[in-house]
Design a protein around this motif. Structure first.
Motif, PDB file in Angstrom:
ATOM      1  N   ALA A  73       3.958   8.671  11.443  1.00 33.97           N
ATOM      2  CA  ALA A  73       3.118   7.554  11.008  1.00 33.97           C
ATOM      3  C   ALA A  73       2.162   7.988   9.907  1.00 33.97           C
ATOM      4  O   ALA A  73       1.710   9.130   9.869  1.00 33.97           O
ATOM      5  CB  ALA A  73       2.320   7.014  12.208  1.00 33.97           C
ATOM      6  N   GLY A  74       1.862   7.051   9.019  1.00 34.18           N
ATOM      7  CA  GLY A  74       0.840   7.307   8.004  1.00 34.18           C
ATOM      8  C   GLY A  74       1.364   7.911   6.715  1.00 34.18           C
ATOM      9  O   GLY A  74       2.530   7.747   6.351  1.00 34.18           O
ATOM     10  N   ASP A  75       0.502   8.641   6.028  1.00 38.16           N
ATOM     11  CA  ASP A  75       0.793   9.117   4.678  1.00 38.16           C
ATOM     12  C   ASP A  75       1.863  10.202   4.601  1.00 38.16           C
ATOM     13  O   ASP A  75       2.323  10.535   3.513  1.00 38.16           O
ATOM     14  CB  ASP A  75      -0.487   9.638   4.020  1.00 38.16           C
ATOM     15  N   ASN A  87     -12.125  -2.454   1.748  1.00 35.37           N
ATOM     16  CA  ASN A  87     -10.922  -3.240   2.051  1.00 35.37           C
ATOM     17  C   ASN A  87     -10.406  -2.966   3.456  1.00 35.37           C
ATOM     18  O   ASN A  87      -9.214  -3.081   3.722  1.00 35.37           O
ATOM     19  CB  ASN A  87      -9.826  -2.956   1.017  1.00 35.37           C
ATOM     20  N   TYR A  88     -11.316  -2.598   4.365  1.00 40.65           N
ATOM     21  CA  TYR A  88     -10.935  -2.320   5.748  1.00 40.65           C
ATOM     22  C   TYR A  88     -11.475  -3.450   6.623  1.00 40.65           C
ATOM     23  O   TYR A  88     -12.680  -3.733   6.607  1.00 40.65           O
ATOM     24  CB  TYR A  88     -11.518  -0.979   6.190  1.00 40.65           C
ATOM     25  N   PRO A  89     -10.605  -4.129   7.380  1.00 35.62           N
ATOM     26  CA  PRO A  89     -11.035  -5.280   8.181  1.00 35.62           C
ATOM     27  C   PRO A  89     -12.208  -4.947   9.106  1.00 35.62           C
ATOM     28  O   PRO A  89     -12.237  -3.894   9.740  1.00 35.62           O
ATOM     29  CB  PRO A  89      -9.778  -5.624   8.995  1.00 35.62           C
ATOM     30  N   GLY A  90     -13.150  -5.876   9.150  1.00 34.86           N
ATOM     31  CA  GLY A  90     -14.301  -5.717  10.035  1.00 34.86           C
ATOM     32  C   GLY A  90     -15.537  -5.169   9.352  1.00 34.86           C
ATOM     33  O   GLY A  90     -16.630  -5.224   9.917  1.00 34.86           O
ATOM     34  N   PHE A  91     -15.384  -4.634   8.133  1.00 33.22           N
ATOM     35  CA  PHE A  91     -16.511  -4.066   7.406  1.00 33.22           C
ATOM     36  C   PHE A  91     -16.532  -4.610   5.973  1.00 33.22           C
ATOM     37  O   PHE A  91     -15.512  -4.599   5.294  1.00 33.22           O
ATOM     38  CB  PHE A  91     -16.414  -2.534   7.338  1.00 33.22           C
ATOM     39  N   LEU A 119      -7.431   2.504  -5.444  1.00 35.18           N
ATOM     40  CA  LEU A 119      -7.518   1.319  -4.600  1.00 35.18           C
ATOM     41  C   LEU A 119      -8.733   1.376  -3.684  1.00 35.18           C
ATOM     42  O   LEU A 119      -9.355   0.366  -3.388  1.00 35.18           O
ATOM     43  CB  LEU A 119      -6.247   1.175  -3.758  1.00 35.18           C
ATOM     44  N   CYS A 120      -9.067   2.594  -3.235  1.00 34.64           N
ATOM     45  CA  CYS A 120     -10.213   2.766  -2.340  1.00 34.64           C
ATOM     46  C   CYS A 120     -11.529   2.631  -3.097  1.00 34.64           C
ATOM     47  O   CYS A 120     -12.464   1.959  -2.649  1.00 34.64           O
ATOM     48  CB  CYS A 120     -10.175   4.134  -1.667  1.00 34.64           C
ATOM     49  N   ASP A 121     -11.629   3.297  -4.242  1.00 31.54           N
ATOM     50  CA  ASP A 121     -12.919   3.484  -4.906  1.00 31.54           C
ATOM     51  C   ASP A 121     -13.089   2.717  -6.207  1.00 31.54           C
ATOM     52  O   ASP A 121     -14.184   2.676  -6.763  1.00 31.54           O
ATOM     53  CB  ASP A 121     -13.142   4.977  -5.180  1.00 31.54           C
ATOM     54  N   GLY A 122     -12.013   2.101  -6.711  1.00 31.94           N
ATOM     55  CA  GLY A 122     -12.083   1.420  -7.997  1.00 31.94           C
ATOM     56  C   GLY A 122     -13.218   0.420  -8.145  1.00 31.94           C
ATOM     57  O   GLY A 122     -13.967   0.466  -9.141  1.00 31.94           O
ATOM     58  N   TYR A 171       2.744   2.706  -0.752  1.00 41.05           N
ATOM     59  CA  TYR A 171       1.288   2.601  -0.706  1.00 41.05           C
ATOM     60  C   TYR A 171       0.708   3.551   0.338  1.00 41.05           C
ATOM     61  O   TYR A 171       1.206   3.633   1.454  1.00 41.05           O
ATOM     62  CB  TYR A 171       0.858   1.172  -0.381  1.00 41.05           C
ATOM     63  N   LYS A 172      -0.339   4.252  -0.025  1.00 34.92           N
ATOM     64  CA  LYS A 172      -1.039   5.142   0.893  1.00 34.92           C
ATOM     65  C   LYS A 172      -2.427   4.542   1.141  1.00 34.92           C
ATOM     66  O   LYS A 172      -3.362   4.769   0.377  1.00 34.92           O
ATOM     67  CB  LYS A 172      -1.167   6.549   0.301  1.00 34.92           C
ATOM     68  N   GLN A 173      -2.528   3.731   2.196  1.00 34.12           N
ATOM     69  CA  GLN A 173      -3.761   3.015   2.479  1.00 34.12           C
ATOM     70  C   GLN A 173      -4.184   3.224   3.926  1.00 34.12           C
ATOM     71  O   GLN A 173      -3.343   3.351   4.818  1.00 34.12           O
ATOM     72  CB  GLN A 173      -3.568   1.512   2.219  1.00 34.12           C
ATOM     73  N   ILE A 174      -5.493   3.235   4.158  1.00 30.53           N
ATOM     74  CA  ILE A 174      -6.035   3.467   5.494  1.00 30.53           C
ATOM     75  C   ILE A 174      -5.524   2.429   6.493  1.00 30.53           C
ATOM     76  O   ILE A 174      -5.076   2.763   7.596  1.00 30.53           O
ATOM     77  CB  ILE A 174      -7.576   3.453   5.460  1.00 30.53           C
ATOM     78  N   VAL A 175      -5.576   1.162   6.108  1.00 26.42           N
ATOM     79  CA  VAL A 175      -5.190   0.095   7.032  1.00 26.42           C
ATOM     80  C   VAL A 175      -3.699   0.165   7.349  1.00 26.42           C
ATOM     81  O   VAL A 175      -3.277  -0.136   8.474  1.00 26.42           O
ATOM     82  CB  VAL A 175      -5.582  -1.287   6.459  1.00 26.42           C
TER      83      VAL A 175
END
Length: 313
Positions: free
Chosen positions: A273-275, A48-52, A134-137, A281-285
């Motif tokens: 910034a970030g987590d 779920n990361y844009p570009g990949f 959310l990442c691995d489901g 929500y704790k998401q990479i994007v």
């Protein structure tokens, strides 16, 4: 030497902040124990990361390292113990005993998922044990999984997973769950989810990958086993913010409270910034977006500080 900007952490938020700050030709120092943070440790396949279409956590971290090198960014592999501010200058103290000074600081130190500390958890991390549904489901499509934790995070993870998996078990240690009534109602209505209370997880087993989870039924002391392909640990997380609590406001979870428009904390020139921040929500994007916003806000702050300093000379 006084840096323009010190960035603490080199996960998605920290790297994003560094790349954006580098484009403004700032004098930057990154301080982090490693590059990638939880991405390298927890994320298996990221879809779920844009570009990949799909990229592993380790491969994404390799791209982070390439960007750091391409932008000629200085990285100090160290741990920050504390931050202070005297006048308009920040001082950052590290575990190695060094003290670095800067005009501005971005805290992107992330959060550490809490573990259940049972045999097999560490061994099968990334091989069936996950801390991010959310990442691995989607990787577990058509399979059977267990979610450890009966709070909102556990229930929401199970509900998300139910769209992919054949069956999801929620294991809760106490005799009742702590999830909100709305989440409980949705889980009760979902035929793919079963809640097991008074379940003390004893062991996660497998060969190459997870194939079962053992627990004790605390109501009668009976040892039980469930065949599963994955175990999602949802017992909370600990923000890495203790080193900065003297300069920021924290919520009850230890997350940094910030201005959502600028990512600035209550201390002028200190951004987060970030987590490590207050967020649902704790998401990479999302962490990456936070980092970019913090860097641009920091740049504006640094410009103003330099103009003010020049006027006083």
């Amino acid at each position: 030497m006084i840096y323009d900007l010190i960035i603490i952490g080199a996960g998605p938020a920290g790297v994003s902040a560094a790349v954006y700050a580098a484009r403004q030709q700032l004098k930057i120092l990154i301080i982090s124990k490693d590059v990638g943070g939880q991405v390298a440790k927890k994320a298996v396949d990221i879809e779920n990361y844009p570009g990949f279409e799909k990229i592993s956590g380790l491969d994404l971290v390799d791209w982070y390292k390439k960007q750091i090198k391409f932008n000629d960014l200085e990285v100090n592999n160290d741990e920050v113990l504390g931050i202070d501010k005297s006048g308009d200058i920040f001082s950052v103290k590290t575990k190695s005993g060094n003290i670095y000074e800067s005009i501005s600081v971005i805290v992107a130190s992330g959060a550490q998922s809490k573990t259940i500390n049972v045999p097999g958890e560490e061994e099968f991390e990334g091989k069936g044990v996950s801390y991010c549904s959310l990442c691995d489901g989607p990787v577990f499509k058509g399979k059977i999984v267990a979610v450890v934790g009966g709070g909102n995070n556990g229930f929401e993870s199970a509900l998300f997973l139910s769209d992919y998996v054949k069956r999801a078990y929620i294991l809760e240690y106490s005799d009742k769950v702590n999830a909100d009534s709305e989440n409980q109602e949705m889980v009760e209505a979902n035929k793919n989810i079963e809640v097991i209370t008074q379940a003390k997880v004893l062991k996660i087993e497998g060969k190459v990958f997870v194939n079962s989870i053992n627990y004790e039924d605390l109501s009668n002391g009976e040892k039980k086993n469930i065949e599963v392909n994955g175990v999602f640990v949802e017992v909370g997380y600990t923000p890495a913010t203790s080193f900065v609590k003297n300069l920021v406001d924290l919520n009850e979870k230890g997350e940094v409270i910030f201005d959502s428009k600028t990512m600035e904390t209550k201390t002028a020139g200190l951004f987060s910034a970030g987590d490590c921040n207050v967020s649902k929500y704790k998401q990479i994007v999302m962490a990456s977006g936070d980092g970019a916003k913090a860097a641009l806000s920091s740049y504006e702050y640094i410009k103003k500080q330099k103009i003010k300093s020049n006027k006083h000379e």
